[in-house]
Design a protein around this motif. Structure first.
Motif, short mmCIF file in Angstrom:
data_model
loop_
_atom_site.label_atom_id
_atom_site.label_comp_id
_atom_site.label_asym_id
_atom_site.label_seq_id
_atom_site.Cartn_x
_atom_site.Cartn_y
_atom_site.Cartn_z
N LEU A 1 6.10 9.77 -0.33
CA LEU A 1 5.38 9.47 0.91
C LEU A 1 4.01 10.12 0.96
O LEU A 1 3.17 9.75 1.77
N SER A 2 3.79 11.12 0.13
CA SER A 2 2.48 11.76 -0.03
C SER A 2 1.84 12.21 1.28
O SER A 2 0.70 11.83 1.60
N PRO A 3 2.53 13.03 2.09
CA PRO A 3 1.90 13.51 3.32
C PRO A 3 0.72 14.43 3.03
O PRO A 3 0.63 15.02 1.96
N LYS A 4 -0.16 14.56 4.01
CA LYS A 4 -1.35 15.40 3.84
C LYS A 4 -0.95 16.87 3.91
O LYS A 4 -0.08 17.26 4.69
N VAL B 1 12.85 11.08 -9.69
CA VAL B 1 11.47 10.85 -9.26
C VAL B 1 11.28 9.35 -9.06
O VAL B 1 11.57 8.57 -9.97
N GLN B 2 10.83 8.98 -7.88
CA GLN B 2 10.60 7.56 -7.62
C GLN B 2 9.20 7.19 -8.12
O GLN B 2 8.24 7.94 -7.94
N PRO B 3 9.06 6.02 -8.73
CA PRO B 3 7.76 5.64 -9.32
C PRO B 3 6.79 5.09 -8.28
O PRO B 3 6.17 4.05 -8.45
N THR B 4 6.68 5.80 -7.17
CA THR B 4 5.78 5.43 -6.09
C THR B 4 5.10 6.69 -5.58
O THR B 4 5.57 7.80 -5.80
N GLY B 5 3.98 6.53 -4.87
CA GLY B 5 3.27 7.69 -4.35
C GLY B 5 2.86 8.63 -5.47
O GLY B 5 2.37 8.23 -6.52
N HIS C 1 2.41 3.58 4.56
CA HIS C 1 1.60 2.98 3.51
C HIS C 1 1.58 1.45 3.53
O HIS C 1 0.72 0.85 2.91
N ILE C 2 2.54 0.84 4.22
CA ILE C 2 2.66 -0.61 4.19
C ILE C 2 2.67 -1.15 5.62
O ILE C 2 3.72 -1.13 6.29
N PRO C 3 1.55 -1.63 6.11
CA PRO C 3 1.44 -2.08 7.51
C PRO C 3 2.45 -3.16 7.90
O PRO C 3 2.91 -3.18 9.05
#
Length: 373
Positions: free
Chosen positions: A38-41, A197-201, A284-286
């Motif tokens: 999810l890559s939060p700040k 590890v998910q291959p996203t973010g 990330h996905i509107p």
């Protein structure tokens, strides 16, 4: 029959109660984990990011009650960073709602641990990506977070909660899997879960630099965990691969943990900004955002949103590729619809792990249905 007619025939209240809400309370996080999908700040004293308001939190719970709500999960970012976390926990407690907390443990004081323990059915997962500070902090990106997480786990245990410890497996910490189980025993944890590890973010970057394990390595690791490591400890051990790759004993045996899945048809996500979404992927996905809690009634969102109705009508019958042919599809539901859509923009796309395994001839043949026609 038109799709609209199909949706009208679905008894949402009885067939698909809104059992759980996942609250992504914070846009920020106090750590900077290399693998987070999810890559939060990153948040510190110099930069603070939005959090979900108390008013919206209360309003959502009130609207969810008649829809069948029995549980909430608080996550993030890092949920314990929320400036009014004590009030949020009080609301959950007074609502007599089951509580799950996903945390990195760093901010879990003895006071917070005791408040969590007072909530109905309280369950806590704490991320620990190594059995020593050097490894854990390499993954988590912040000095000092290992000892803080250990202290948080001890606070939970002292409050009467035996947490689950979660390690996300990568090349850098693979050798620490067994030592982590021993550490979890010492800390009196309830169980240990090993995530992929998910291959996203940020997981994409780890994959690009060769830090993720190959499919063959992951399958070999799973055999060792299920056949050897699980038998060496009294703790429950969960290796988070799709059910098709798990022995029945690891799901339904004496120390089995069932056939876990995200329960996508009976949950909804709430983002820190108040948006309703499929889950945290809405950051990330509107198109997987379904409205805003300040202006859209939850009843309308839950019963009428096109994506939610489509999923109810299409799982598992519309699942594509190997997930559509897997004997476990009713239990698994393609493992993670959000991940699949993130990668392909297709709700029915097979899960990456299963797709890769099938293409390489590594998918268990006993769990594949024959093609029809």
């Amino acid at each position: 029959m038109h799709k609209e007619e199909v949706y009208e025939k679905i008894d949402v209240k009885n067939d698909y109660p809104l059992e759980s809400i996942y609250f992504y309370l914070t846009e920020g996080c106090n750590l900077a984990c290399r693998h987070c999908w999810l890559s939060p700040k990153h948040q510190d004293e110099k930069k603070v990011y939005p959090t979900l308001s108390i008013e919206l939190f209360k309003s959502i719970l009130e609207q969810a009650a008649p829809l069948g709500l029995t549980a909430v999960k608080i996550t993030g970012g890092e949920p314990l960073m929320h400036p009014e976390i004590h009030e949020l926990l009080r609301i959950v407690k007074e609502g007599n709602i089951d509580l799950t907390v996903e945390t990195n443990g760093v901010l879990c004081t003895s006071e917070l641990a005791e408040e969590i323990a007072l909530c109905k059915g309280s369950s806590v997962s704490v991320s620990l990506d190594g059995a020593d500070a050097e490894t854990h902090e390499w993954v988590r990106g912040i000095s000092g977070c290992f000892e803080a997480a250990i202290e948080g786990i001890r606070n939970l245990v002292n409050a009467g909660i035996k947490p689950q410890i979660i390690l996300t497996v990568m090349r850098h910490n693979k050798s620490q899997i067994e030592p982590l189980v021993h550490l979890a025993e010492t800390l009196e944890a309830e169980s240990v879960k090993f995530n992929l590890v998910q291959p996203t973010g940020r997981g994409e970057k780890l994959n690009d630099c060769g830090e993720t394990l190959s499919l063959e390595e992951l399958l070999e690791l799973g055999q060792w965990i299920n056949n050897t490591l699980s038998g060496s400890t009294k703790l429950r051990i969960h290796y988070d691969v799709p059910p098709a790759f798990r022995p029945m004993s690891s799901m339904f045996g004496k120390k089995g943990d069932g056939c876990s899945k995200c329960g996508i048809l009976k949950i909804i996500g709430v983002l820190a900004n108040g948006n309703y979404a499929l889950c945290g992927i809405g950051e990330h996905i509107p198109e997987l955002v379904f409205g805003h809690a300040s202006k859209d009634r939850l009843d309308d969102v839950w019963k009428k949103n096109k994506v939610l109705c489509e999923l109810r009508d299409g799982i598992p019958s519309r699942l594509e590729g190997i997930c559509g042919r897997c004997h476990m599809k009713r239990m698994c539901s393609a493992s993670c619809i959000a991940q699949n859509y993130y990668r392909s923009k297709n709700l029915w796309e097979p899960y990456w792990f299963c797709k890769d395994a099938y293409e390489r001839g590594l998918f268990p043949k006993t769990r594949i249905s024959p093609k029809i026609g």
